[in-house]
Design an enzyme around this catalytic site. Structure first.
Site, PDB file in Angstrom:
ATOM      1  N   CYS A 121      28.927 147.444  -6.046  1.00  0.00           N
ATOM      2  CA  CYS A 121      29.689 148.166  -7.060  1.00  0.00           C
ATOM      3  C   CYS A 121      29.511 149.640  -6.758  1.00  0.00           C
ATOM      4  CB  CYS A 121      29.157 147.840  -8.451  1.00  0.00           C
ATOM      5  SG  CYS A 121      30.280 148.427  -9.746  1.00  0.00           S
ATOM      6  N   CYS A 123      29.530 152.066  -9.221  1.00  0.00           N
ATOM      7  CA  CYS A 123      29.173 152.881 -10.409  1.00  0.00           C
ATOM      8  C   CYS A 123      27.841 153.600 -10.280  1.00  0.00           C
ATOM      9  CB  CYS A 123      29.234 152.049 -11.691  1.00  0.00           C
ATOM     10  SG  CYS A 123      28.013 150.733 -11.792  1.00  0.00           S
ATOM     11  N   CYS A 131      33.380 152.110 -11.716  1.00  0.00           N
ATOM     12  CA  CYS A 131      33.060 151.111 -10.686  1.00  0.00           C
ATOM     13  C   CYS A 131      33.985 151.181  -9.475  1.00  0.00           C
ATOM     14  CB  CYS A 131      33.086 149.716 -11.306  1.00  0.00           C
ATOM     15  SG  CYS A 131      31.889 149.535 -12.656  1.00  0.00           S
ATOM     16  N   LYS A 197      32.953 138.724 -15.868  1.00  0.00           N
ATOM     17  CA  LYS A 197      32.064 139.798 -16.314  1.00  0.00           C
ATOM     18  C   LYS A 197      32.743 140.512 -17.481  1.00  0.00           C
ATOM     19  CE  LYS A 197      29.744 144.013 -14.943  1.00  0.00           C
ATOM     20  NZ  LYS A 197      29.298 144.860 -13.839  1.00  0.00           N
ATOM     21  N   ARG A 219      34.702 150.666 -19.611  1.00  0.00           N
ATOM     22  CA  ARG A 219      35.070 149.765 -18.513  1.00  0.00           C
ATOM     23  C   ARG A 219      36.071 148.690 -18.948  1.00  0.00           C
ATOM     24  NH1 ARG A 219      31.342 152.027 -15.341  1.00  0.00           N
ATOM     25  NH2 ARG A 219      29.110 151.601 -15.463  1.00  0.00           N
ATOM     26  N   LYS A 250      28.671 136.563 -17.075  1.00  0.00           N
ATOM     27  CA  LYS A 250      27.794 137.670 -17.459  1.00  0.00           C
ATOM     28  C   LYS A 250      28.382 138.426 -18.633  1.00  0.00           C
ATOM     29  CE  LYS A 250      26.342 142.086 -15.729  1.00  0.00           C
ATOM     30  NZ  LYS A 250      26.504 143.078 -14.710  1.00  0.00           N
ATOM     31  N   TYR A 315      15.488 139.396 -15.970  1.00  0.00           N
ATOM     32  CA  TYR A 315      14.353 140.322 -15.884  1.00  0.00           C
ATOM     33  C   TYR A 315      13.069 139.646 -16.336  1.00  0.00           C
ATOM     34  CZ  TYR A 315      18.310 143.453 -15.468  1.00  0.00           C
ATOM     35  OH  TYR A 315      19.486 144.031 -15.053  1.00  0.00           O
TER      36      TYR A 315
HETATM   37  C1  PBG Z   1      27.347 147.341 -12.126  1.00  0.00           C
HETATM   38  C2  PBG Z   1      26.539 146.393 -12.930  1.00  0.00           C
HETATM   39  C3  PBG Z   1      26.207 146.442 -14.293  1.00  0.00           C
HETATM   40  C4  PBG Z   1      25.328 145.394 -14.518  1.00  0.00           C
HETATM   41  C5  PBG Z   1      25.187 144.718 -13.318  1.00  0.00           C
HETATM   42  N1  PBG Z   1      25.962 145.337 -12.349  1.00  0.00           N
HETATM   43  C6  PBG Z   1      26.543 147.420 -15.344  1.00  0.00           C
HETATM   44  C7  PBG Z   1      27.914 147.629 -15.803  1.00  0.00           C
HETATM   45  O1  PBG Z   1      28.853 146.938 -15.451  1.00  0.00           O
HETATM   46  O2  PBG Z   1      28.059 148.609 -16.545  1.00  0.00           O
HETATM   47  C8  PBG Z   1      24.653 145.078 -15.818  1.00  0.00           C
HETATM   48  C9  PBG Z   1      23.389 144.316 -15.718  1.00  0.00           C
HETATM   49  C10 PBG Z   1      22.528 144.344 -16.920  1.00  0.00           C
HETATM   50  O3  PBG Z   1      22.890 144.852 -17.993  1.00  0.00           O
HETATM   51  O4  PBG Z   1      21.399 143.842 -16.798  1.00  0.00           O
HETATM   52  N2  PBG Z   1      28.704 147.373 -12.366  1.00  0.00           N
END
Ligand code: PBG
Length: 324
Positions: A121, A123, A131, A197, A219, A250, A315
């Site tokens: 990504c 970002c 992103c 996502k 986003r 996710k 985590y």
């Molecule tokens: C990058 C990305 C994100 C997460 C994983 N890859 C953040 C987002 O999309 O803003 C989030 C992971 C998490 O909150 O643990 N785009």
């Protein structure tokens, strides 16, 4: 009270061994992926305030982390990078000596058996925090972003990532990344797509950890609307059609229904990401003594598996594995 003919469900719950025999869902460290944040220019580790128990790691701390994770039997690690500098297009993402590329080399050397997953990504690498690359009007340019994602993927795979996981939510990325990997002789690299996502408030702590909050806007123009479940299936099927080896849902907990239906709709392995906000929420309540943290983690990870996840990205992985 004689001859009562009701079902005695409690018979199967009477002893620990009996419960073990009839348990439907298995959770082992091998099902888990542990995400880490690697920061350029840092030495050692610094705590991430919004994620108690999690740290940003310097390159010098990566090998030891890999050995610990590997010793615990955890399946793999997912890498995020905080580069020294950011720019408009996110060029730090595909630099041959980029932070995740360097971290990957060290991880692979320290623990060759671990599955190393590179998150793809822009970002974390763009000055504006979106992103993808921006058009003059500030909107994210889907097709202009694709070659950069492809270049990043090839660079990460060349550095040793076993799995490439695009999380940008640009359309067509799986096809373009697969073609680029194959074209570079990296046909064995696995593609795990963040297919469904959602544009979620639960990424809040991550954006502090990875310094990746968008400087303006949000986003919602590329990540999914939390209200949509059928659309998530459409996304997952598209990615499988474009060549994804595995797909992801996710966040996890607020989307267990989506996880279940994606599981039923595809035959490839499905991952679920138990994201930063889910982690921090639980840790905060446990810190205050409002819930039993260990039990809540067991229940959470088991529920994500029960809903249909083959792989759980969390985590909690290290702490949970340590307790087994
Ligand atoms: C990058 C990305 C994100 C997460 C994983 N890859 C953040 C987002 O999309 O803003 C989030 C992971 C998490 O909150 O643990 N785009």
């Amino acid at each position: 009270m004689e001859n009562l003919n009701f079902r005695r469900h409690r018979r199967l719950r009477r002893t620990a061994a009996m419960r073990g025999l009839v348990r439907e869902t298995e959770l082992t460290p091998a099902h888990l992926i542990y995400p880490i944040f690697v920061q350029a220019g840092l030495s050692g580790r610094t705590p991430i305030e919004a994620m108690p128990g999690q740290f940003r790691l310097g390159l010098d701390a990566v090998a030891e982390e890999a050995r610990t994770v590997s010793r615990l039997g955890i399946g793999g690690m997912l890498l995020f990078g905080l580069p020294e500098a950011k720019d408009e297009v996110g060029s730090g993402a595909w630099a041959a000596d980029g932070i995740v590329q360097e971290a990957t080399r060290r991880l692979k050397e320290a623990a060759p058996g671990l599955v190393v997953i590179g998150d793809v990504c822009l970002c974390e690498y763009t000055s504006h925090g979106h992103c993808g690359v921006l058009r003059a009007d500030g909107s994210v340019d889907n097709d202009g972003t694709l070659p950069l994602l492809a270049e990043t993927s090839v660079s990460l795979a060349e550095a040793g990532c076993d799995v490439i996981a695009p999380s940008d939510m640009m359309d067509g990325r799986v096809a373009v990344i697969r073609a680029a990997l194959d074209g570079a002789g990296l046909g064995e690299t696995v593609l795990l797509s963040y297919s469904a996502k959602f544009a979620s408030a639960f990424y809040g702590p991550f954006r502090e950890a990875a310094d990746s909050a968008p400087a303006f806007g949000d986003r919602r123009g590329y990540q999914m609307d939390p209200a949509n479940a059928r659309m998530a299936l459409d996304e997952a099927l598209t990615d499988v059609g474009e060549g994804a080896d595995m797909v992801m849902v996710k966040p996890a907990l607020p989307y267990l229904d989506v996880l279940r239906s994606v599981r039923e709709a595809v035959d490839v392995p499905v991952a679920a990401y138990n994201v930063s906000g889910e982690y921090s929420m639980l840790m905060a309540a446990a810190e205050r003594g409002w819930i039993d943290g260990d039990r809540a983690v067991d229940e959470t990870l088991t529920a994500i598996r029960r809903a249909g996840a083959d792989i759980v990205i969390t985590y909690h992985a290290k702490d949970w594995a340590q307790r087994q």
